[in-house]
Scaffold this active site. Structure first.
Site, mmCIF file in Angstrom:
data_model
loop_
_atom_site.group_PDB
_atom_site.id
_atom_site.type_symbol
_atom_site.label_atom_id
_atom_site.label_comp_id
_atom_site.label_asym_id
_atom_site.label_seq_id
_atom_site.Cartn_x
_atom_site.Cartn_y
_atom_site.Cartn_z
ATOM 1 N NE ARG A 87 40.068 39.244 46.998
ATOM 2 C CZ ARG A 87 39.636 39.266 45.740
ATOM 3 N NH1 ARG A 87 38.523 38.614 45.424
ATOM 4 N NH2 ARG A 87 40.298 39.924 44.807
ATOM 5 C CB VAL B 285 24.541 31.965 48.094
ATOM 6 C CG1 VAL B 285 25.310 33.170 48.591
ATOM 7 C CG2 VAL B 285 25.475 30.968 47.413
ATOM 8 C CB CYS C 26 33.987 41.292 13.411
ATOM 9 S SG CYS C 26 33.691 39.604 14.016
ATOM 10 C CD1 TRP D 21 45.062 33.747 44.174
ATOM 11 C CD2 TRP D 21 43.379 35.208 44.338
ATOM 12 N NE1 TRP D 21 44.720 34.115 42.907
ATOM 13 C CE2 TRP D 21 43.695 35.018 42.959
ATOM 14 C CE3 TRP D 21 42.350 36.091 44.670
ATOM 15 C CZ2 TRP D 21 43.022 35.676 41.945
ATOM 16 C CZ3 TRP D 21 41.682 36.753 43.656
ATOM 17 C CH2 TRP D 21 42.008 36.545 42.312
ATOM 18 C CG HIS E 203 36.080 39.945 36.606
ATOM 19 N ND1 HIS E 203 35.906 39.604 37.930
ATOM 20 C CD2 HIS E 203 36.199 41.298 36.579
ATOM 21 C CE1 HIS E 203 35.921 40.691 38.674
ATOM 22 N NE2 HIS E 203 36.092 41.735 37.868
#
Length: 354
Positions: free
Chosen positions: A65, A257, A144, A71, A133
């Site tokens: 975004r 970051v 299993c 996108w 996700h």
């Protein structure tokens, strides 16, 4: 690649707010905020970090975004100019810093929305990680429910058959006949039960929730960092774009970051070691490590969560604390209700985005 992953998902129009301009704090302000964050981490006995696509952009994996996100560009009929293949990307400074902070006891848990597998490849143990996700480097047995680490990204997305069968590991035999599927969620899929429960409880128990590289637009992942607020917890957001919960945060750091983690680790005296292929489970031969979260791990944290609620409830009005605990437990119960009907396909239908 991120583009190939995005193209493999079913069509979905409501992808959230796209392309909002990025903001940058001054260098002086970044220094002040990183100092404050380091002090908060030292004072916190339970710190949880929530990571989004922004922690992987410096590895060459585009976000979704941002101004140059997958996108955002898709709306203009364009594709990112930088788009490293998942198997060629290596964990960033942020991924390696989080592993070091966990080892040093400054971070107790990591909740990730990312499917790129870079937390796994950094060497961060599964005990400290929820992947809401999915993971491009993990397969799940539909019989299993064991999960296995792969050497390469899965050839499919959307929980489809990969062509492999359950093979067991070490003393654990295969379940004989179980087909493997990728564990990457598509838009309509439910979140994995154990990952979500642990993420929920750790977020609520956290004295400090830290969000890195996410606009927090998608629920429930975007709301998890607020779960500690009713118990007096704090929230710090590190993101270049505005987020849905900026006003609820104690403060926000607007810079890369990697820069934040480097400065914080320096102040905490934590060394950020470089990525080592030897610590990367996807590089092991044969690659057969199991990745599923055992139910015993969930039960252990559930006891700690109940204890926290009772202890902190004493400092609040009895009616409020009792109601808060009941509401949280009811939310968890509702989230897990569908899973008990179909343990393979139903995995908490709460999220509108992968």
């Amino acid at each position: 690649m991120s583009c190939n992953y995005a193209e493999g998902l079913s069509k979905y129009e409501n992808k959230g707010v796209l392309g909002v301009p990025e903001e940058f704090d001054s260098e002086e302000l970044v220094e002040q905020k990183c100092e404050q964050l380091a002090e908060m981490m030292l004072a916190s006995s339970h710190t949880v970090v929530h990571t989004g696509a922004g922690v992987s952009t410096s590895a060459g994996i585009p976000d979704f975004r941002g101004p140059k996100g997958v996108w955002t560009l898709e709306e203009r009929g364009e594709k990112p100019s930088v788009n490293v293949a998942f198997e060629e990307a290596i964990p960033t400074k942020t991924h390696m810093a989080l592993k070091a902070l966990v080892a040093a006891g400054h971070v107790q848990y990591v909740v990730s929305q990312n499917i790129d597998g870079l937390h796994l490849r950094s060497g961060l143990a599964r005990d400290y990680l929820s992947e809401l996700h999915g993971n491009m480097f993990v397969e799940t047995c539909i019989k299993c429910r064991r999960q296995y680490v792969r050497n390469t990204p899965a050839p499919t997305v959307g929980k489809k058959l990969t062509g492999n069968v359950c093979h067991g590991t070490g003393k654990n035999r295969s379940c004989r006949g179980g087909n493997l599927i990728d564990n990457i969620l598509d838009w309509e899929h439910d979140l994995p039960e154990n990952d979500l429960q642990l993420a929920f409880m750790h977020s609520a128990m956290a004295e400090l929730n830290i969000c890195l590289g996410t606009t927090l637009q998608i629920v429930p992942s975007g709301d998890l960092p607020l779960k500690n607020k009713k118990y007096g917890g704090k929230l710090v957001i590190c993101n270049l774009q505005p987020t849905k919960h900026d006003k609820k945060a104690d403060f926000k750091i607007s810079t890369y970051v990697d820069t934040v983690l480097e400065k914080v680790c320096k102040r905490l005296g934590v060394e950020i070691l470089p990525y080592r292929p030897a610590d990367d489970p996807t590089k092991h031969v044969p690659c057969s490590a199991e990745w599923a979260i055992p139910s015993s791990a969930v039960k252990k944290v559930d006891k700690l969560y109940d204890k926290m609620v009772k202890t902190k409830g004493k400092a609040l009005k009895h009616a409020l604390s009792s109601s808060a605990h009941t509401d949280d437990k009811q939310e968890l119960k509702q989230n897990c209700k569908k899973l008990k009907k179909d343990p393979v396909e139903d995995e908490i239908k709460q999220e509108s985005s992968p």
